[in-house]
Write a protein that holds these residues in place. Sequence first.
Motif, PDB file in Angstrom:
ATOM      1  N   SER A  15       0.696  -1.110  -0.227  1.00  0.00           N
ATOM      2  CA  SER A  15       0.044   0.134   0.084  1.00  0.00           C
ATOM      3  C   SER A  15       0.853   1.334   0.222  1.00  0.00           C
ATOM      4  N   ARG A  16       2.077   1.128   0.539  1.00  0.00           N
ATOM      5  CA  ARG A  16       2.755   2.263   0.528  1.00  0.00           C
ATOM      6  C   ARG A  16       4.489   2.024   0.376  1.00  0.00           C
ATOM      7  N   GLY A  17       5.064   2.965   0.410  1.00  0.00           N
ATOM      8  CA  GLY A  17       6.630   2.793   0.635  1.00  0.00           C
ATOM      9  C   GLY A  17       7.348   1.921  -0.637  1.00  0.00           C
ATOM     10  N   ILE A  18       8.330   1.117  -0.129  1.00  0.00           N
ATOM     11  CA  ILE A  18       9.063   0.136  -1.430  1.00  0.00           C
ATOM     12  C   ILE A  18       7.846  -0.670  -2.095  1.00  0.00           C
ATOM     13  N   GLY A  19       7.200  -1.405  -1.213  1.00  0.00           N
ATOM     14  CA  GLY A  19       6.102  -2.418  -2.041  1.00  0.00           C
ATOM     15  C   GLY A  19       5.322  -1.483  -2.953  1.00  0.00           C
ATOM     16  N   THR A  36      -0.890  -7.355  -1.670  1.00  0.00           N
ATOM     17  CA  THR A  36      -1.679  -7.241  -0.142  1.00  0.00           C
ATOM     18  C   THR A  36      -1.261  -6.251   0.735  1.00  0.00           C
ATOM     19  N   ASP A  37      -1.949  -6.070   1.626  1.00  0.00           N
ATOM     20  CA  ASP A  37      -1.666  -5.099   2.719  1.00  0.00           C
ATOM     21  C   ASP A  37      -2.662  -5.552   3.815  1.00  0.00           C
ATOM     22  N   LEU A  38      -2.273  -4.953   5.042  1.00  0.00           N
ATOM     23  CA  LEU A  38      -3.033  -5.413   6.217  1.00  0.00           C
ATOM     24  C   LEU A  38      -4.608  -4.867   6.116  1.00  0.00           C
ATOM     25  N   SER A  63      -4.926  -8.837   3.643  1.00  0.00           N
ATOM     26  CA  SER A  63      -4.381 -10.190   4.185  1.00  0.00           C
ATOM     27  C   SER A  63      -3.043  -9.914   5.092  1.00  0.00           C
ATOM     28  N   ASN A  64      -3.043 -10.693   6.227  1.00  0.00           N
ATOM     29  CA  ASN A  64      -1.772 -10.723   6.897  1.00  0.00           C
ATOM     30  C   ASN A  64      -0.744 -11.575   6.670  1.00  0.00           C
ATOM     31  N   ALA A  65       0.328 -11.103   6.074  1.00  0.00           N
ATOM     32  CA  ALA A  65       1.264 -12.163   5.522  1.00  0.00           C
ATOM     33  C   ALA A  65       1.813 -13.055   6.601  1.00  0.00           C
ATOM     34  N   ALA A  66       1.702 -12.637   8.134  1.00  0.00           N
ATOM     35  CA  ALA A  66       2.322 -13.216   8.952  1.00  0.00           C
ATOM     36  C   ALA A  66       1.280 -14.452   9.439  1.00  0.00           C
ATOM     37  N   ASN A  90       8.432 -10.739  -1.642  1.00  0.00           N
ATOM     38  CA  ASN A  90       7.975 -10.789   0.054  1.00  0.00           C
ATOM     39  C   ASN A  90       8.611  -9.585   0.421  1.00  0.00           C
ATOM     40  N   ASN A  91       7.660  -8.536   0.344  1.00  0.00           N
ATOM     41  CA  ASN A  91       8.056  -7.234   0.899  1.00  0.00           C
ATOM     42  C   ASN A  91       7.637  -6.689   2.483  1.00  0.00           C
ATOM     43  N   ALA A  92       6.389  -7.170   2.750  1.00  0.00           N
ATOM     44  CA  ALA A  92       5.808  -6.605   3.870  1.00  0.00           C
ATOM     45  C   ALA A  92       6.925  -7.040   5.046  1.00  0.00           C
ATOM     46  N   ASN A 155      16.280  -7.963  16.901  1.00  0.00           N
ATOM     47  CA  ASN A 155      15.222  -8.567  16.224  1.00  0.00           C
ATOM     48  C   ASN A 155      14.955  -8.517  14.692  1.00  0.00           C
ATOM     49  N   TYR A 156      15.007  -7.301  14.417  1.00  0.00           N
ATOM     50  CA  TYR A 156      15.092  -6.796  13.250  1.00  0.00           C
ATOM     51  C   TYR A 156      16.200  -7.609  12.107  1.00  0.00           C
ATOM     52  N   SER A 157      17.521  -7.440  12.740  1.00  0.00           N
ATOM     53  CA  SER A 157      18.573  -7.951  12.172  1.00  0.00           C
ATOM     54  C   SER A 157      18.415  -9.426  11.872  1.00  0.00           C
ATOM     55  N   SER A 159      15.742 -11.344  11.926  1.00  0.00           N
ATOM     56  CA  SER A 159      14.861 -11.529  11.033  1.00  0.00           C
ATOM     57  C   SER A 159      15.118 -11.446   9.585  1.00  0.00           C
ATOM     58  N   LYS A 160      15.874 -10.439   9.306  1.00  0.00           N
ATOM     59  CA  LYS A 160      16.452 -10.129   7.953  1.00  0.00           C
ATOM     60  C   LYS A 160      17.583 -11.243   7.556  1.00  0.00           C
ATOM     61  N   ALA A 161      18.455 -11.631   8.496  1.00  0.00           N
ATOM     62  CA  ALA A 161      19.402 -12.391   8.333  1.00  0.00           C
ATOM     63  C   ALA A 161      19.010 -13.969   7.963  1.00  0.00           C
ATOM     64  N   PRO A 186      18.301  -3.718   1.108  1.00  0.00           N
ATOM     65  CA  PRO A 186      18.345  -2.130   0.879  1.00  0.00           C
ATOM     66  C   PRO A 186      19.102  -1.635   2.138  1.00  0.00           C
ATOM     67  N   GLY A 187      19.638  -0.513   1.927  1.00  0.00           N
ATOM     68  CA  GLY A 187      20.236   0.371   2.884  1.00  0.00           C
ATOM     69  C   GLY A 187      19.366   1.334   3.605  1.00  0.00           C
ATOM     70  N   PHE A 188      19.734   2.668   3.567  1.00  0.00           N
ATOM     71  CA  PHE A 188      18.589   3.491   4.030  1.00  0.00           C
ATOM     72  C   PHE A 188      17.964   4.109   2.771  1.00  0.00           C
ATOM     73  N   ILE A 189      16.546   3.760   2.943  1.00  0.00           N
ATOM     74  CA  ILE A 189      15.518   3.967   1.819  1.00  0.00           C
ATOM     75  C   ILE A 189      14.598   5.085   2.540  1.00  0.00           C
ATOM     76  N   VAL A 190      14.500   5.951   1.903  1.00  0.00           N
ATOM     77  CA  VAL A 190      13.744   7.168   2.358  1.00  0.00           C
ATOM     78  C   VAL A 190      12.132   6.757   2.215  1.00  0.00           C
ATOM     79  N   THR A 191      11.393   6.246   3.191  1.00  0.00           N
ATOM     80  CA  THR A 191      10.013   5.937   3.222  1.00  0.00           C
ATOM     81  C   THR A 191       9.229   6.236   4.448  1.00  0.00           C
ATOM     82  N   GLU A 192       8.061   5.799   4.720  1.00  0.00           N
ATOM     83  CA  GLU A 192       7.238   6.366   5.734  1.00  0.00           C
ATOM     84  C   GLU A 192       8.136   5.629   7.038  1.00  0.00           C
TER      85      GLU A 192
HETATM   86  P1  NAI Z   1       6.536   0.590   5.144  1.00  0.00           P
HETATM   87  O1  NAI Z   1       6.357   0.613   6.669  1.00  0.00           O
HETATM   88  O2  NAI Z   1       6.692   2.061   4.382  1.00  0.00           O
HETATM   89  O3  NAI Z   1       5.345  -0.225   4.387  1.00  0.00           O
HETATM   90  C1  NAI Z   1       5.500  -1.519   4.673  1.00  0.00           C
HETATM   91  C2  NAI Z   1       4.217  -1.897   4.372  1.00  0.00           C
HETATM   92  O4  NAI Z   1       3.995  -3.435   4.826  1.00  0.00           O
HETATM   93  C3  NAI Z   1       3.076  -1.356   5.068  1.00  0.00           C
HETATM   94  O5  NAI Z   1       1.814  -0.875   3.943  1.00  0.00           O
HETATM   95  C4  NAI Z   1       2.407  -2.290   6.022  1.00  0.00           C
HETATM   96  O6  NAI Z   1       0.769  -2.149   6.137  1.00  0.00           O
HETATM   97  C5  NAI Z   1       2.525  -3.592   5.314  1.00  0.00           C
HETATM   98  N1  NAI Z   1       2.524  -4.705   6.413  1.00  0.00           N
HETATM   99  C6  NAI Z   1       3.324  -4.598   7.648  1.00  0.00           C
HETATM  100  N2  NAI Z   1       2.784  -5.753   8.197  1.00  0.00           N
HETATM  101  C7  NAI Z   1       2.124  -6.695   7.212  1.00  0.00           C
HETATM  102  C8  NAI Z   1       1.638  -7.691   7.297  1.00  0.00           C
HETATM  103  N3  NAI Z   1       1.681  -8.629   8.330  1.00  0.00           N
HETATM  104  N4  NAI Z   1       1.038  -8.293   6.168  1.00  0.00           N
HETATM  105  C9  NAI Z   1       0.681  -7.522   5.122  1.00  0.00           C
HETATM  106  N5  NAI Z   1       1.295  -6.247   4.965  1.00  0.00           N
HETATM  107  C10 NAI Z   1       1.835  -5.730   5.969  1.00  0.00           C
HETATM  108  O7  NAI Z   1       8.023   0.203   4.774  1.00  0.00           O
HETATM  109  P2  NAI Z   1       8.963   0.218   3.765  1.00  0.00           P
HETATM  110  O8  NAI Z   1      10.258   1.044   4.140  1.00  0.00           O
HETATM  111  O9  NAI Z   1       8.359   0.329   2.354  1.00  0.00           O
HETATM  112  O10 NAI Z   1       9.740  -1.271   3.825  1.00  0.00           O
HETATM  113  C11 NAI Z   1       9.448  -2.285   2.917  1.00  0.00           C
HETATM  114  C12 NAI Z   1      10.379  -3.433   3.037  1.00  0.00           C
HETATM  115  O11 NAI Z   1      11.648  -3.189   3.018  1.00  0.00           O
HETATM  116  C13 NAI Z   1      10.372  -3.914   4.721  1.00  0.00           C
HETATM  117  O12 NAI Z   1      10.362  -5.556   4.644  1.00  0.00           O
HETATM  118  C14 NAI Z   1      11.687  -3.511   5.328  1.00  0.00           C
HETATM  119  O13 NAI Z   1      11.972  -4.121   6.352  1.00  0.00           O
HETATM  120  C15 NAI Z   1      12.479  -3.429   4.127  1.00  0.00           C
HETATM  121  N6  NAI Z   1      13.452  -2.515   4.103  1.00  0.00           N
HETATM  122  C16 NAI Z   1      13.171  -1.085   4.341  1.00  0.00           C
HETATM  123  C17 NAI Z   1      14.254  -0.060   4.342  1.00  0.00           C
HETATM  124  C18 NAI Z   1      14.277   1.309   4.545  1.00  0.00           C
HETATM  125  O14 NAI Z   1      15.316   2.247   4.786  1.00  0.00           O
HETATM  126  N7  NAI Z   1      12.878   1.867   4.349  1.00  0.00           N
HETATM  127  C19 NAI Z   1      15.779  -0.509   4.736  1.00  0.00           C
HETATM  128  C20 NAI Z   1      15.734  -2.066   4.230  1.00  0.00           C
HETATM  129  C21 NAI Z   1      14.848  -2.870   4.099  1.00  0.00           C
END
Ligand code: NAI
Length: 248
Positions: A15-19, A36-38, A63-66, A90-92, A155-157, A159-161, A186-192
Amino acid sequence: MELLKDKVAIITGASRGIGKSIAITFAKHGANIAFTDLKQDENFTALEKELNSMGVKAKGYASNAANFQNSQDTVDQIIKDFGRVDALINNAGITQDNLLMRMTEDQWDAVINVNLKSIFNMTKAVQKIMLKQKSGSIVNMSSVVGVGGNAGQSNYSASKAGIIGFTKSIAKELGSRNIRCNAIAPGFIVTEMTAKLPQDVVEGWYQKIPLKRGGSPEEVANTALYLASDLSSYVSGQTINVCGAMQT
Ligand code: NAI
């Protein structure tokens, strides 16, 4: 050039960000999109509308991917609606950062379930159709902190490892059936997700990055495009860092 013409891609947490950026980039390249999104909030419906206006077939699924059963049911419905699955992204993911001293069991469990178990749930759900098709590309969103670790994010590291170990194993397990599996770190990506951080912390990160800036969601999406498409047909079991040389 349409790198994903008539292919079907599932993108979780879009719904937002990288996905979201991955969904739009893939649609520009001709892919039909199941995302999908929550919940079906404003972002969710806006994305569904935007994708459909791009001349591809697109549908969002709350849908809840967890959740194991929820993931299975969602993929079953997507297969009914779209007929096939060529790429699973698999982005969530979530963060619940804390020093180990203060980290609660709930914070540990939530991050492992959403970031790592979700990848098991969704990959298992698409496996059958990809095996039947004898093709597929799975892309898992890891992080540079899964490669290098980070204080305050155990916890995050972890999960990602874990995602990287899963990716390598699935590449070896399903390779003989022409199913590829790769991870993006990804490194530092500008998202919410990163907008929650204080400005001085953000500036501190930028100083440590050789390219001296954060990345954009589009820069990650372009890497996902490469891995989902036939351009990467001999690339599997790899982790690509998209981080401005932060992690080498
Ligand atoms: P974000 O928080 O902006 O977007 C994540 C989306 O996933 C949200 O729309 C959220 O509602 C959804 N989501 C959360 N839990 C969920 C679930 N159980 N089922 C379905 N959807 C769910 O995050 P962003 O920044 O776009 O990150 C996307 C991916 O990239 C994540 O896996 C994050 O860990 C990874 N990442 C992001 C970085 C960054 O700097 N932004 C750096 C490295 C990795």
